[in-house]
Design a protein around this motif. Sequence first.
Motif, PDB file in Angstrom:
ATOM      1  N   GLY A 108      -2.405 -82.507 -61.582  1.00 20.46           N
ATOM      2  CA  GLY A 108      -3.305 -83.136 -60.653  1.00 20.46           C
ATOM      3  C   GLY A 108      -4.744 -83.335 -60.845  1.00 20.46           C
ATOM      4  N   GLY A 109      -4.979 -82.232 -61.919  1.00 24.77           N
ATOM      5  CA  GLY A 109      -6.725 -82.105 -62.156  1.00 24.77           C
ATOM      6  C   GLY A 109      -7.065 -81.053 -61.489  1.00 24.77           C
ATOM      7  N   LYS A 110      -6.531 -80.459 -60.763  1.00 23.08           N
ATOM      8  CA  LYS A 110      -7.365 -79.209 -59.873  1.00 23.08           C
ATOM      9  C   LYS A 110      -7.191 -78.164 -60.784  1.00 23.08           C
ATOM     10  CE  LYS A 110      -7.303 -81.414 -55.743  1.00 23.08           C
ATOM     11  NZ  LYS A 110      -8.488 -81.927 -55.077  1.00 23.08           N
ATOM     12  N   ARG A 111      -8.544 -77.546 -60.538  1.00 23.33           N
ATOM     13  CA  ARG A 111      -8.842 -76.209 -61.337  1.00 23.33           C
ATOM     14  C   ARG A 111      -8.748 -74.928 -60.626  1.00 23.33           C
ATOM     15  NH1 ARG A 111      -6.918 -79.247 -64.345  1.00 23.33           N
ATOM     16  NH2 ARG A 111      -7.347 -79.748 -66.767  1.00 23.33           N
ATOM     17  N   ASP A 112      -8.560 -75.108 -59.325  1.00 22.02           N
ATOM     18  CA  ASP A 112      -8.578 -73.929 -58.514  1.00 22.02           C
ATOM     19  C   ASP A 112      -7.226 -73.619 -58.058  1.00 22.02           C
ATOM     20  OD1 ASP A 112      -9.312 -71.884 -56.844  1.00 22.02           O
ATOM     21  OD2 ASP A 112     -10.852 -72.982 -55.313  1.00 22.02           O
ATOM     22  N   ILE A 113      -6.493 -72.534 -58.566  1.00 18.51           N
ATOM     23  CA  ILE A 113      -5.065 -72.504 -58.370  1.00 18.51           C
ATOM     24  C   ILE A 113      -4.615 -71.122 -57.749  1.00 18.51           C
ATOM     25  CG2 ILE A 113      -2.747 -72.591 -59.361  1.00 18.51           C
ATOM     26  CD1 ILE A 113      -3.868 -74.664 -61.500  1.00 18.51           C
ATOM     27  N   ALA A 114      -3.517 -71.096 -56.777  1.00 23.66           N
ATOM     28  CA  ALA A 114      -3.078 -69.897 -56.397  1.00 23.66           C
ATOM     29  C   ALA A 114      -2.034 -69.414 -57.183  1.00 23.66           C
ATOM     30  CB  ALA A 114      -3.146 -69.948 -54.922  1.00 23.66           C
ATOM     31  N   VAL A 115      -1.450 -68.213 -57.365  1.00 23.81           N
ATOM     32  CA  VAL A 115      -0.240 -67.818 -58.018  1.00 23.81           C
ATOM     33  C   VAL A 115       0.296 -66.852 -56.811  1.00 23.81           C
ATOM     34  CG1 VAL A 115       1.016 -66.641 -59.563  1.00 23.81           C
ATOM     35  CG2 VAL A 115      -0.707 -68.228 -60.353  1.00 23.81           C
ATOM     36  N   LEU A 170      -2.565 -70.173 -67.048  1.00 23.36           N
ATOM     37  CA  LEU A 170      -3.609 -70.889 -66.260  1.00 23.36           C
ATOM     38  C   LEU A 170      -4.989 -70.395 -66.418  1.00 23.36           C
ATOM     39  CD1 LEU A 170      -1.490 -71.329 -63.041  1.00 23.36           C
ATOM     40  CD2 LEU A 170      -2.304 -73.261 -64.308  1.00 23.36           C
ATOM     41  N   ARG A 171      -5.317 -69.062 -66.500  1.00 25.05           N
ATOM     42  CA  ARG A 171      -6.654 -68.760 -66.746  1.00 25.05           C
ATOM     43  C   ARG A 171      -7.104 -69.238 -68.012  1.00 25.05           C
ATOM     44  NH1 ARG A 171     -10.916 -69.084 -65.906  1.00 25.05           N
ATOM     45  NH2 ARG A 171     -12.515 -67.518 -66.041  1.00 25.05           N
ATOM     46  N   ARG A 172      -6.166 -68.884 -68.970  1.00 22.68           N
ATOM     47  CA  ARG A 172      -6.637 -69.473 -70.380  1.00 22.68           C
ATOM     48  C   ARG A 172      -6.884 -70.803 -70.536  1.00 22.68           C
ATOM     49  NH1 ARG A 172      -2.862 -64.644 -73.395  1.00 22.68           N
ATOM     50  NH2 ARG A 172      -4.251 -62.899 -72.818  1.00 22.68           N
ATOM     51  N   ALA A 222      -8.538 -72.626 -65.661  1.00 21.76           N
ATOM     52  CA  ALA A 222      -8.356 -72.757 -64.081  1.00 21.76           C
ATOM     53  C   ALA A 222      -9.043 -71.212 -63.638  1.00 21.76           C
ATOM     54  CB  ALA A 222      -6.836 -72.922 -63.714  1.00 21.76           C
ATOM     55  N   LYS A 223      -9.394 -71.643 -62.399  1.00 19.85           N
ATOM     56  CA  LYS A 223      -9.804 -70.319 -61.446  1.00 19.85           C
ATOM     57  C   LYS A 223      -8.514 -69.934 -60.863  1.00 19.85           C
ATOM     58  CE  LYS A 223     -12.661 -68.848 -57.737  1.00 19.85           C
ATOM     59  NZ  LYS A 223     -13.589 -69.168 -56.792  1.00 19.85           N
ATOM     60  N   VAL A 224      -8.211 -68.744 -61.063  1.00 18.60           N
ATOM     61  CA  VAL A 224      -6.908 -68.351 -60.555  1.00 18.60           C
ATOM     62  C   VAL A 224      -6.984 -67.029 -59.754  1.00 18.60           C
ATOM     63  CG1 VAL A 224      -4.347 -67.820 -61.349  1.00 18.60           C
ATOM     64  CG2 VAL A 224      -5.859 -69.167 -62.637  1.00 18.60           C
ATOM     65  N   ILE A 225      -6.227 -67.194 -58.694  1.00 18.14           N
ATOM     66  CA  ILE A 225      -6.084 -65.784 -57.729  1.00 18.14           C
ATOM     67  C   ILE A 225      -4.577 -65.796 -57.598  1.00 18.14           C
ATOM     68  CG2 ILE A 225      -6.563 -64.650 -55.554  1.00 18.14           C
ATOM     69  CD1 ILE A 225      -9.170 -66.214 -55.200  1.00 18.14           C
ATOM     70  N   ILE A 226      -4.296 -64.448 -57.855  1.00 10.85           N
ATOM     71  CA  ILE A 226      -2.832 -63.886 -57.478  1.00 10.85           C
ATOM     72  C   ILE A 226      -2.726 -63.407 -56.060  1.00 10.85           C
ATOM     73  CG2 ILE A 226      -0.877 -62.250 -58.152  1.00 10.85           C
ATOM     74  CD1 ILE A 226      -1.952 -62.456 -61.220  1.00 10.85           C
ATOM     75  N   TYR A 227      -1.896 -63.900 -55.324  1.00 11.76           N
ATOM     76  CA  TYR A 227      -1.720 -63.276 -54.200  1.00 11.76           C
ATOM     77  C   TYR A 227      -0.334 -62.728 -54.014  1.00 11.76           C
ATOM     78  CZ  TYR A 227      -5.532 -66.234 -52.851  1.00 11.76           C
ATOM     79  OH  TYR A 227      -6.856 -67.156 -52.692  1.00 11.76           O
ATOM     80  N   PHE A 231      -5.449 -60.641 -67.686  1.00 16.56           N
ATOM     81  CA  PHE A 231      -5.792 -61.545 -66.594  1.00 16.56           C
ATOM     82  C   PHE A 231      -7.236 -61.042 -66.019  1.00 16.56           C
ATOM     83  CE2 PHE A 231      -5.175 -62.455 -62.016  1.00 16.56           C
ATOM     84  CZ  PHE A 231      -5.301 -63.867 -62.198  1.00 16.56           C
ATOM     85  N   LEU A 232      -7.277 -59.857 -65.246  1.00 17.12           N
ATOM     86  CA  LEU A 232      -8.446 -59.502 -64.729  1.00 17.12           C
ATOM     87  C   LEU A 232      -9.978 -59.431 -65.645  1.00 17.12           C
ATOM     88  CD1 LEU A 232      -7.142 -56.128 -62.343  1.00 17.12           C
ATOM     89  CD2 LEU A 232      -7.696 -58.673 -61.900  1.00 17.12           C
ATOM     90  N   ARG A 233      -9.503 -59.176 -66.690  1.00 19.53           N
ATOM     91  CA  ARG A 233     -10.834 -59.020 -67.751  1.00 19.53           C
ATOM     92  C   ARG A 233     -11.176 -60.677 -68.056  1.00 19.53           C
ATOM     93  NH1 ARG A 233      -8.354 -56.279 -71.336  1.00 19.53           N
ATOM     94  NH2 ARG A 233      -7.884 -57.974 -72.641  1.00 19.53           N
ATOM     95  N   GLU A 234     -10.097 -61.561 -68.066  1.00 19.08           N
ATOM     96  CA  GLU A 234     -10.591 -62.719 -68.521  1.00 19.08           C
ATOM     97  C   GLU A 234     -10.954 -63.448 -67.182  1.00 19.08           C
ATOM     98  OE1 GLU A 234      -7.692 -64.573 -71.116  1.00 19.08           O
ATOM     99  OE2 GLU A 234      -7.366 -62.698 -71.904  1.00 19.08           O
ATOM    100  N   GLY A 235     -11.220 -62.844 -65.994  1.00 21.79           N
ATOM    101  CA  GLY A 235     -11.939 -63.685 -65.044  1.00 21.79           C
ATOM    102  C   GLY A 235     -11.023 -63.879 -63.954  1.00 21.79           C
ATOM    103  N   GLY A 236      -9.719 -63.365 -63.862  1.00 20.03           N
ATOM    104  CA  GLY A 236      -8.732 -63.754 -62.806  1.00 20.03           C
ATOM    105  C   GLY A 236      -8.952 -62.661 -61.581  1.00 20.03           C
ATOM    106  N   GLN A 237      -8.520 -62.927 -60.703  1.00 21.48           N
ATOM    107  CA  GLN A 237      -8.442 -62.166 -59.526  1.00 21.48           C
ATOM    108  C   GLN A 237      -7.106 -61.825 -58.865  1.00 21.48           C
ATOM    109  OE1 GLN A 237     -11.761 -63.159 -56.464  1.00 21.48           O
ATOM    110  NE2 GLN A 237     -12.067 -64.892 -57.936  1.00 21.48           N
TER     111      GLN A 237
END
Length: 398
Positions: free
Chosen positions: A113-120, A134-136, A139-144, A277-283
Amino acid sequence: MTQMTNRRRAFMLGLTGLGTAIATRAMAGDASSKPIAADEPRFIVPPLAPIKLSADRITRITVCMRPFRAAGPRLEVETVGHKRVVHNYGHGGSGWSLSWGSSTIAARYALEGGKRDIAVIGCGALGLTSALLLRRAGAKVIIYAKERPQQARSFRATGTWSPDSRIADADKVASSFPALWEDMARTSYATYQTLLGLPGEPVAWTDRYALSDDAPKPRAIGAIHFAEYEKKQLADITPPFRLLTPGTHPFPVNYVRHGTSMQFNVTELSRLLLEDFLREGGQIETMTFNTPADLARLKQSVIVNCTGYGARALWKDESIIPVRGQIAWLPAQPEARYGVYYKNVVALPRPDGIVVQQAGENDMWGYGIDNETADHAESEAAIATFAGIFDRKASPRP
């Protein structure tokens, strides 16, 4: 000059296999040594270290619910309120094995869909690989997740390459599923090759020995026709098992088949994926989800749902059937680098400990059982199965 010529000639003949009678210790500079006899083995296989299996060595017992779905893993998109949810769960006993392939598909769906702010949601095998891919992809990714990888059910996995373990009911899958499965398996297999040889051995090749007192035969068929694709569809990349001749192995049984398989050191692999994941900018953030309505709390409009067996309760997905699996853990033995299967029990040394698991006479073992309470008697019986197998002096069993 003559001595150098002789050494080179013996060395080259040894490489080509043409000089078993004339390749002498002259290669080592001892001109008086005897030639190797034609019937002497040219290569000596190192002896296998016996695996120390006894109930008094059990350090802990873990139980895992494999999320079996007759139709196979759920890989589809659903709209929940204003959220676009990509489901990626229900892999039976093949979560780690298929994780990269399945998550590649889920990541593609999430980005469509073109979105680049994604939750997992979830940080087990599927959550970690989905988030990292996704991060690679930018996309901006946060794991919940309620728990960290060490508390996830996939952390309790046996840790062996098993891409079609309780993956689906062969009689209830779509006609396209075998090809989809193969795509996932090959993608995962190729990705795991890039993790071989790393410190901590997150992935490694290990020898396996299948023992039998009687002539080997296929495992019994259960009430469900569990899909089996690996032997046929991955024959070009999966090393086969071969029957060993008597005297070429140390086991006191009549039949031994030997093969090589990929093994996951789940402890190190989980740590590696999370750190990457964290080193590459994920949260990663702690959050509990009880119903799909809880997704409204997330700011992201695209969510990848990797909740595994937890999806049965969260999504009220009654298609998920628990398949209970229990592991007894014993202290690690770095010198033992092979696994053994005997009388439906597997003993698999890993860097983080030796796992011993009752596999049952067919894949119905543990089917429909949602009890995660450890059964010490089950583990003791599994370990007792190997009594006498690793004795220093033993004869083949009648």
